[in-house]
Design an enzyme around this catalytic site. Sequence first.
Site, PDB file in Angstrom:
ATOM      1  N   LYS A 180       0.782  -1.142  -0.067  1.00  0.00           N
ATOM      2  CA  LYS A 180       0.128   0.031   0.044  1.00  0.00           C
ATOM      3  C   LYS A 180       1.001   1.062   0.163  1.00  0.00           C
ATOM      4  O   LYS A 180       1.445   1.849   1.015  1.00  0.00           O
ATOM      5  CB  LYS A 180      -0.721   0.004   1.161  1.00  0.00           C
ATOM      6  CG  LYS A 180      -2.071   0.522   1.037  1.00  0.00           C
ATOM      7  CD  LYS A 180      -2.248   1.996   0.868  1.00  0.00           C
ATOM      8  CE  LYS A 180      -1.898   3.046   1.743  1.00  0.00           C
ATOM      9  NZ  LYS A 180      -1.630   4.473   1.378  1.00  0.00           N
ATOM     10  N   GLU A 255       9.331   1.641  11.030  1.00  0.00           N
ATOM     11  CA  GLU A 255      10.193   2.538  10.653  1.00  0.00           C
ATOM     12  C   GLU A 255       9.814   3.952  10.570  1.00  0.00           C
ATOM     13  O   GLU A 255       9.258   4.364   9.789  1.00  0.00           O
ATOM     14  CB  GLU A 255      11.031   2.372   9.292  1.00  0.00           C
ATOM     15  CG  GLU A 255      12.705   2.712   9.502  1.00  0.00           C
ATOM     16  CD  GLU A 255      12.716   4.026   8.733  1.00  0.00           C
ATOM     17  OE1 GLU A 255      12.282   5.094   9.630  1.00  0.00           O
ATOM     18  OE2 GLU A 255      13.157   4.198   7.665  1.00  0.00           O
ATOM     19  N   CYS A 289      14.389   9.883   6.302  1.00  0.00           N
ATOM     20  CA  CYS A 289      14.141   9.576   7.672  1.00  0.00           C
ATOM     21  C   CYS A 289      15.560   9.522   8.151  1.00  0.00           C
ATOM     22  O   CYS A 289      15.406   9.900   9.449  1.00  0.00           O
ATOM     23  CB  CYS A 289      13.544   8.020   7.553  1.00  0.00           C
ATOM     24  SG  CYS A 289      14.709   6.869   6.666  1.00  0.00           S
ATOM     25  N   GLU A 389      11.006  16.103  14.391  1.00  0.00           N
ATOM     26  CA  GLU A 389      11.254  15.857  12.939  1.00  0.00           C
ATOM     27  C   GLU A 389      10.748  16.840  12.039  1.00  0.00           C
ATOM     28  O   GLU A 389       9.520  16.840  12.074  1.00  0.00           O
ATOM     29  CB  GLU A 389      11.161  14.437  12.632  1.00  0.00           C
ATOM     30  CG  GLU A 389      11.305  14.142  11.071  1.00  0.00           C
ATOM     31  CD  GLU A 389      11.144  12.742  10.701  1.00  0.00           C
ATOM     32  OE1 GLU A 389       9.921  12.292  10.960  1.00  0.00           O
ATOM     33  OE2 GLU A 389      12.086  11.928  10.250  1.00  0.00           O
TER      34      GLU A 389
HETATM   35  O1  TXE Z   1       3.072   9.904   6.297  1.00  0.00           O
HETATM   36  P1  TXE Z   1       2.122   8.732   7.009  1.00  0.00           P
HETATM   37  P2  TXE Z   1       2.726  11.660   6.107  1.00  0.00           P
HETATM   38  C1  TXE Z   1       7.186  11.641   8.627  1.00  0.00           C
HETATM   39  C2  TXE Z   1       7.558  13.077   8.435  1.00  0.00           C
HETATM   40  C3  TXE Z   1       6.164  13.580   8.043  1.00  0.00           C
HETATM   41  C4  TXE Z   1       5.191  12.782   8.638  1.00  0.00           C
HETATM   42  C5  TXE Z   1       3.808  12.481   8.035  1.00  0.00           C
HETATM   43  O2  TXE Z   1       7.975  13.933   9.573  1.00  0.00           O
HETATM   44  O3  TXE Z   1       6.010  14.888   8.189  1.00  0.00           O
HETATM   45  O4  TXE Z   1       5.780  11.796   8.839  1.00  0.00           O
HETATM   46  O5  TXE Z   1       4.053  12.303   6.710  1.00  0.00           O
HETATM   47  C6  TXE Z   1      -0.210   5.164   5.257  1.00  0.00           C
HETATM   48  N1  TXE Z   1      -3.586   2.916   8.539  1.00  0.00           N
HETATM   49  N2  TXE Z   1       7.760  10.482   7.580  1.00  0.00           N
HETATM   50  O6  TXE Z   1       1.541  11.959   6.711  1.00  0.00           O
HETATM   51  O7  TXE Z   1       0.898   9.365   6.969  1.00  0.00           O
HETATM   52  C7  TXE Z   1      -0.343   6.176   4.361  1.00  0.00           C
HETATM   53  O8  TXE Z   1      -1.181   5.996   3.372  1.00  0.00           O
HETATM   54  C8  TXE Z   1      -2.776   2.578   7.593  1.00  0.00           C
HETATM   55  C9  TXE Z   1       8.720   9.963   8.048  1.00  0.00           C
HETATM   56  O9  TXE Z   1       2.798  11.523   4.460  1.00  0.00           O
HETATM   57  O10 TXE Z   1       2.779   8.059   8.014  1.00  0.00           O
HETATM   58  C10 TXE Z   1       0.992   6.091   3.715  1.00  0.00           C
HETATM   59  O11 TXE Z   1       1.231   4.980   2.654  1.00  0.00           O
HETATM   60  N3  TXE Z   1      -2.027   3.144   6.711  1.00  0.00           N
HETATM   61  C11 TXE Z   1       8.993   8.932   7.011  1.00  0.00           C
HETATM   62  C12 TXE Z   1       2.115   5.558   4.977  1.00  0.00           C
HETATM   63  O12 TXE Z   1       1.049   5.249   5.900  1.00  0.00           O
HETATM   64  C13 TXE Z   1      -1.791   4.414   7.158  1.00  0.00           C
HETATM   65  C14 TXE Z   1       8.654   8.921   5.628  1.00  0.00           C
HETATM   66  C15 TXE Z   1       2.820   6.776   5.345  1.00  0.00           C
HETATM   67  O13 TXE Z   1       2.252   7.981   5.607  1.00  0.00           O
HETATM   68  C16 TXE Z   1      -2.588   4.849   8.225  1.00  0.00           C
HETATM   69  C17 TXE Z   1       7.449   9.718   5.446  1.00  0.00           C
HETATM   70  C18 TXE Z   1      -3.416   4.125   8.708  1.00  0.00           C
HETATM   71  N4  TXE Z   1      -4.193   4.571   9.709  1.00  0.00           N
HETATM   72  C19 TXE Z   1       7.047  10.802   6.626  1.00  0.00           C
HETATM   73  N5  TXE Z   1      -2.289   6.415   8.231  1.00  0.00           N
HETATM   74  C20 TXE Z   1      10.216   7.974   7.439  1.00  0.00           C
HETATM   75  N6  TXE Z   1      10.151   7.347   8.371  1.00  0.00           N
HETATM   76  O14 TXE Z   1      11.085   7.943   6.449  1.00  0.00           O
HETATM   77  C21 TXE Z   1      -1.093   6.492   7.115  1.00  0.00           C
HETATM   78  N7  TXE Z   1      -1.203   5.569   6.522  1.00  0.00           N
END
Ligand code: TXE
Length: 486
Positions: A180, A255, A289, A389
Amino acid sequence: MSEQIEVVRFPMQIGGKAHNPCGGEWIGSLNPATEEVWAMIPRAGAEDAEMAAAAAHEALRGAWAKLTPTQRGALMFRLADLLERDAELLAQLDARDNGKPISELRKQYAYLPQHWRYFGGLVDKLEAQVIPVDRNGVFNFTRHEPVGVVLAITPWNSPLVIASWKIAPALAAGCTTIVKPSEHASISTLHFAKLVAEAGFPAGVVNVVTGYGHEVGEALVAHAKVAKVSFTGGEAGGRAVSTLAAKHLKPTVMELGGKSPVIVFDDADLDRAVSTVAAGIFSSSGQSCVAGSRLLLQAGIYDEFLRRLIDRARAIVVGDPLSAETAMGPITTRAQFETIQSHLFDAHEQGAICAFKGDRSSSFPTGGLFLPPHIFTGVTPLMRVWREEVFGPVLAVMRFETEAEAVAIANDSPFGLAAGLWTRDLDRALRLHKELEAGTVWINSYRGVSSMTPLGGFKRSGFGRENGQEAVREFLQTKSVWMEYQ
Ligand code: TXE
């Protein structure tokens, strides 16, 4: 929005076939350099999740399990060849979809086939044990069996690379998968799914389902046929996914990003350190990250290092991700752009000094989610820019005097993904790498990642490991087999 008529629709791949969303709804994927919709992805729902879980589950005990490990590895090698063939296309897709500069994407995609070959090579080397248990007339051995259907939930910053960190070891373990991808950058993963079919994988081994996390994402996490979830993303999403998975007693790999410190001592090789520190925070516009977002400079080199770093940051070309000269593209999403703006606002409000703010390339047209590099000094430990972050091109700098002080400041964070250490003193390097609370420590380097060595977080940066042989173990469960003889 009027441009939507022109844009291409990319279907999902479920059970080895192109699949349009059951609900008939599509999501526009924005090009962050223009903020215009350039492609459409399916908005999947519970019905699509059901189909993907059924396809993955059928393949798990069926066609995938019937292949020998060597045959499964051979398919992964074939996929690696196709990834090599389509590397430029994948780079072009991501550059439009998430705005990462093409020069950086070309390097990522040049390496990706090697990642698949590494895990393809491990498939037939997962040896188990014969255990001399403390009984007579007993033969006991272990087997490593796949955990089942693995759900990979991936973010927008390096979509297919991060998906591959999850799928390749899961397939090596004999699992089948559902990916996904982020609703903000799904296209390269959708193209990848076509390559999986072209390579000749049995239907259902890799399924790609697109849409929103709180819709299809949650339907998949909760699905009874999904055995384990591997998630990369933000803390809020990670908490929602791990809470839901826990409710269904499902294990997860998480992660969750970081606030990684880079410590530069007076005796460091400053030339190398300056350029590596700049790349460590400003590559991918800080949307990484492992971004080295907290810089600790020892007092003796503080002024000189900062001066050189600012010169370096000034030379960064911010602009069109499709131009080979661009080092920093746009921020991928408007929500992230606004989050970064709020961090910048708070940094000023809380009294940090903006020692440098860059400029975007004048050759690039106006519009788009562009943000220049920022360097803040006068930072104190409780400021938001030091603690949270930012996930953007924002570096916070602090001065320190002693080794012990540097370690204490570095470890004073809820995160623990990575840390950097710059010194020519071997004793110090050997002493300090053990002190730093981080899943990866780079000494006189930064941001090196390999398929062959584990990556993952301490503390609130997550749990479980990606890459290396440990990544395969995440997707295996051990069976102990007893036989009695007379
Ligand atoms: O990521 P999300 P977002 C951090 C970074 C950023 C923050 C938010 O600080 O500002 O995260 O980013 C899926 N059930 N990183 O909002 O929402 C979503 O659809 C199932 C760190 O864009 O965490 C996507 O596929 N799935 C980072 C994935 O989770 C769910 C990389 C990541 O989205 C879900 C990116 C749910 N309830 C952002 N909610 C890193 N670790 O490298 C979200 N998703």
